[in-house]
Design an enzyme around this catalytic site. Sequence first.
Site, PDB file in Angstrom:
ATOM      1  N   HIS A 219       0.845  -1.193   0.000  1.00  0.00           N
ATOM      2  CA  HIS A 219       0.000   0.000   0.000  1.00  0.00           C
ATOM      3  C   HIS A 219       0.878   1.241   0.000  1.00  0.00           C
ATOM      4  O   HIS A 219       1.958   1.254   0.605  1.00  0.00           O
ATOM      5  CB  HIS A 219      -0.913   0.027   1.234  1.00  0.00           C
ATOM      6  CG  HIS A 219      -1.966  -1.020   1.195  1.00  0.00           C
ATOM      7  ND1 HIS A 219      -3.087  -0.914   0.404  1.00  0.00           N
ATOM      8  CD2 HIS A 219      -2.068  -2.213   1.828  1.00  0.00           C
ATOM      9  CE1 HIS A 219      -3.827  -1.989   0.561  1.00  0.00           C
ATOM     10  NE2 HIS A 219      -3.236  -2.798   1.410  1.00  0.00           N
TER      11      HIS A 219
ATOM     12  N   ARG B 125      17.638 -13.089   6.863  1.00  0.00           N
ATOM     13  CA  ARG B 125      19.047 -12.885   6.498  1.00  0.00           C
ATOM     14  C   ARG B 125      19.691 -14.252   6.376  1.00  0.00           C
ATOM     15  O   ARG B 125      19.130 -15.258   6.823  1.00  0.00           O
ATOM     16  CB  ARG B 125      19.760 -12.023   7.523  1.00  0.00           C
ATOM     17  CG  ARG B 125      19.748 -12.576   8.908  1.00  0.00           C
ATOM     18  CD  ARG B 125      20.536 -11.712   9.878  1.00  0.00           C
ATOM     19  NE  ARG B 125      20.374 -12.033  11.258  1.00  0.00           N
ATOM     20  CZ  ARG B 125      20.548 -13.194  11.855  1.00  0.00           C
ATOM     21  NH1 ARG B 125      20.861 -14.245  11.150  1.00  0.00           N
ATOM     22  NH2 ARG B 125      20.402 -13.347  13.144  1.00  0.00           N
TER      23      ARG B 125
END
Length: 189
Positions: A117, A183
């Site tokens: 959005h 990660r």
Amino acid sequence: MIKTGQATNRQLRAHLPAALPSRLRSLWHSARGAHLGSGSVIFPRAQLLRYPGNIRIGAEAIIKSDAHLCPCRPTAIVSVGMRTTIGFHTFVYASERIDIGDDCMIAPFVYIVDSDHGIAAGTNMNRQPNVTRPISIGDDVWIGAKAVILSGSTIGSGAIIAAGSVVRGTVPSGAIYGGIPAREIGRRS
């Protein structure tokens, strides 16, 4: 001798829905415009939403119950590769394009979405246009349960995404990613 991949595939295929109802579901989705490869299986309650003509499912792919594949716009594409499994309650929502490669395992409750959005101050967020960036998932990728793959992500072939991880960005081929944000936590050996 059965190779590991073949044994796993046989185990999975031993628990597929009955052949005739499965074939009828495939015919129904094909009649709605979905492109289904030979031997692909759509479980009961799996949903091909909004623009089924923009959904491509490769040969022998499996879409399990309560999964949603949804091209959200008339030009959006959802593509699932051959022998890929989309787990129970997994949502794949494309406003632009989501490509999932061959031989992938996508666990239950995974969320893959290629849009965000708008968030500019001064205008309500629900009145701002979505910002889209395609998602690409390579071949032989394993995405663990409840992982989230966000817009613009690229996951290289052979990568693993740990359960519950949130991915945004690039995951190199063969890497193991985990956490929020995800990660590198290892490499396949």
